[in-house]
Design an enzyme around this catalytic site. Structure first.
Site: not given
Ligand code: ARE
Ligand code: CA
Length: 534
Positions: A145, A239, A269
């Site tokens: 993404n 992801d 996801e």
């Molecule tokens: C990190 C820092 C952030 C910073 C960012 C950019 O923690 O502070 O802003 O970097 O510099 C993982 C970590 C994050 C990390 C990111 C990038 O968890 O902490 O950020 O890597 O390094 C939403 C999304 C969902 C996502 C979750 C985390 O919808 O897709 O947020 N999950 C996936 C993975 C994660 C990963 C990412 C995506 C990014 O599984 O491991 O992040 O690739 C409600 C909403 C959801 C939302 C949820 C949490 O439930 O409905 O949509 O999920 O709250 O916010």
């Molecule tokens: Ca997008």
């Protein structure tokens, strides 16, 4: 980020998107033909070591091996996962990432080179081949993404800036740099998760959002995924699929090579309600996001809680054939909101409950012991910038949950005796449905609200989530004779001398057995083993 995992409000936009998706992939294919790029050529020959030819169904068992390096997964596939009957492994993202010691650097791609602190391309290929040989499919975590939220030099020394990835993406391949008149232009972070347009077009926490509606972006992503498929990967955990959107994601899927004559497996996801998931189920599975919360809330309440869970699951989740059930994953383990290895036997019991339930496709989760949720494993060696091989607890400590772990030790849940036993139990029992067997659901008077038993004619399980062992007589509905418990006896609960490795359960002529169900644990038998003992 530390947010609470909540369910988004139901939104009904799936139907519209599905038909749009077909149209868009048609347009994309036409555009590719015009620009001379080739779209998903049919694959002439498969990977060197073929992907095990099976589909991921409710009878399958998967496991997420979080931040295990490639060498360690290769060994685990050969020595443990394959022999015990695990069907698929979800690995951490394999592409080049930003540097740093937190675990989440892996979710900020810098290039699609298979060079990361989990291993080199050669080690990756070796792992895929080893797992395929062991009958275990590899499901790769595809971070497609967005790219990285910084400028610099990646793990494999690739120079990049936030909106520029030489050879892959130029600034105008990101939503933030489109012409402001473009309907997909968004230079902000997502502010309102209830606004589907923002969810797809704006940035997730500052991560530069790829313009996945553009044919060249779709093709670049497809080239990466096809590289993995050609090596022998069976499918993908996509992801942030919710932020790509069903329309773009299904179009990307349409550009991919087949695996064993079928489109590759997709798990999207989409953290949200079942109606939010609906747009994705025509081409992928989705995770049961409510389940970890249900387990946290209800399992400590005892079996009454399990009963309500079972009812809830079938009502609030997507259909069984499209739902991956889960106790935890890397996000809930690190950001909070789910049971984890820190809950010891209760965590194991939640996984037993999941494996015993015919609803959905169970995915186990195993990572490493940590104290700071943001940190990568202390197993990460800053000097060499590599994850050392996963080290499981020694000797018999690897066979069950431990009260405490040395930081950085891998939990290795796949080696727990009870989990091995339950994988075998599901292999024998898992195909039968709850509906057919609901008449066997019983709560014995002695353990009211505390023991669940059910018999599908081919297996039996009783669970006790309380802190006290329960001794009681249960109606097992199995033929008279001796049975070996798989929870204490594992995958092969009968010795060569026809004795039980663990507990022996004796069933009377009326189909009853006097059993002791240990605290926060279970007993489970499979009828198939009966003939071997009696
Ligand atoms: C990190 C820092 C952030 C910073 C960012 C950019 O923690 O502070 O802003 O970097 O510099 C993982 C970590 C994050 C990390 C990111 C990038 O968890 O902490 O950020 O890597 O390094 C939403 C999304 C969902 C996502 C979750 C985390 O919808 O897709 O947020 N999950 C996936 C993975 C994660 C990963 C990412 C995506 C990014 O599984 O491991 O992040 O690739 C409600 C909403 C959801 C939302 C949820 C949490 O439930 O409905 O949509 O999920 O709250 O916010
Ligand atoms: Ca997008």
């Amino acid at each position: 980020m530390g947010q609470v995992y909540r369910l988004g409000a139901p939104r009904i936009w799936g139907m519209r998107l599905n038909s749009l998706a077909k149209l868009t992939s048609l347009i994309a294919a036409t555009a590719l033909a015009v620009t001379g790029l080739s779209a998903a050529p049919a694959q002439a020959s498969g990977p060197i070591v073929p992907v095990p030819d099976k589909q991921i169904t409710e009878a399958s068992v998967g496991i997420q091996m979080f931040l295990w390096n490639w060498d360690s997964i290769a060994k685990e596939c050969t020595n443990v996962l394959g022999p015990e009957g695990i069907d698929w492994v979800q690995i951490s993202p394999p592409q080049e990432h930003i540097t740093g010691s937190t675990w989440w650097v892996h979710y900020q791609p810098v290039s699609y080179k298979l060079e990361s602190d989990l291993g080199t391309r050669a080690q990756f290929i070796n792992m895929v081949h080893a797992c395929n040989r062991a009958g275990v499919q590899i499901i790769a975590d595809a971070v497609i993404n967005h790219m990285a939220a910084s400028d610099g030099s990646g793990y494999a020394n690739t120079e990049f800036s936030r909106f520029n990835y030489p050879g892959l993406y130029a600034p105008n391949d990101f939503h933030a740099n489109l012409d402001p008149s473009d309907p997909h232009y968004c230079a902000d972070n997502i502010q309102d998760y209830g606004d589907q347009w923002q969810v797809v077009n704006c940035s997730l926490s500052g991560l530069p959002d790829l313009a996945t509606e553009k044919p060249n972006v779709r093709q670049t992503i497809a080239n990466y995924l096809n590289d993995l498929i050609d090596i022998g990967v069976a499918g993908f955990r996509v992801d942030a699929a919710k932020h790509i959107g069903a329309e773009d994601l299904s179009a990307i899927k349409g550009l991919l090579h087949d695996v064993n004559g079928r489109p590759p497996y997709f798990g999207s996801e989409v953290i949200g309600s079942s109606s939010e998931n609906d747009a994705f189920t025509p081409f992928s599975d989705v995770w049961a996001w409510q389940m970890p919360t249900d387990l946290v809330n209800n399992l400590p309440l005892g079996m009454a809680g399990i009963y309500s869970n079972r009812a809830l699951w079938t009502e609030t989740f997507n259909d069984s054939a499209h739902t991956i059930t889960m106790v935890s994953n890397h996000d809930t383990e690190h950001h909070g909101g789910a049971l984890s290895y820190k809950d010891g036997l209760t965590y194991q019991l939640a996984s037993i409950l999941m494996l015993s339930n015919s609803f959905g496709k169970p995915e186990l989760y195993t990572g490493y012991a940590f104290s700071d949720d943001g940190n990568g494993s202390p197993n990460y060696k800053p000097g060499s910038d590599l994850y050392a091989n996963a080290v499981c607890p020694a000797g018999t400590k690897a066979l069950k949950p431990q009260a405490s772990y040395v930081e950085g030790t891998y939990i290795c849940m796949d080696r727990w005796t009870a989990i091995r036993g339950m994988i075998a139990w599901r292999d024998a029992v898992g195909a039968s449905t709850i509906e057919t067997n609901a008449k066997y659901l019983k709560i014995p008077a002695t353990g009211l609200g505390r023991i669940l038993q059910y018999n599908r004619g081919i297996g039996f399980i009783a669970m006790n989530p309380t802190a006290k062992a329960l001794k009681t007589t249960l109606l097992v509905h199995e033929p008279k004779g001796a049975y070996c418990d798989v929870i204490s006896g594992g995958q092969k609960p009968i010795t060569s001398k026809k004795k039980c490795v663990g507990t022996t359960i004796t069933v009377s002529a009326t189909g009853r057995a006097l059993v002791t169900v240990p605290a926060k644990s279970a007993i489970a038998i499979v009828k198939a083993s009966w003939a071997k003992l009696n």
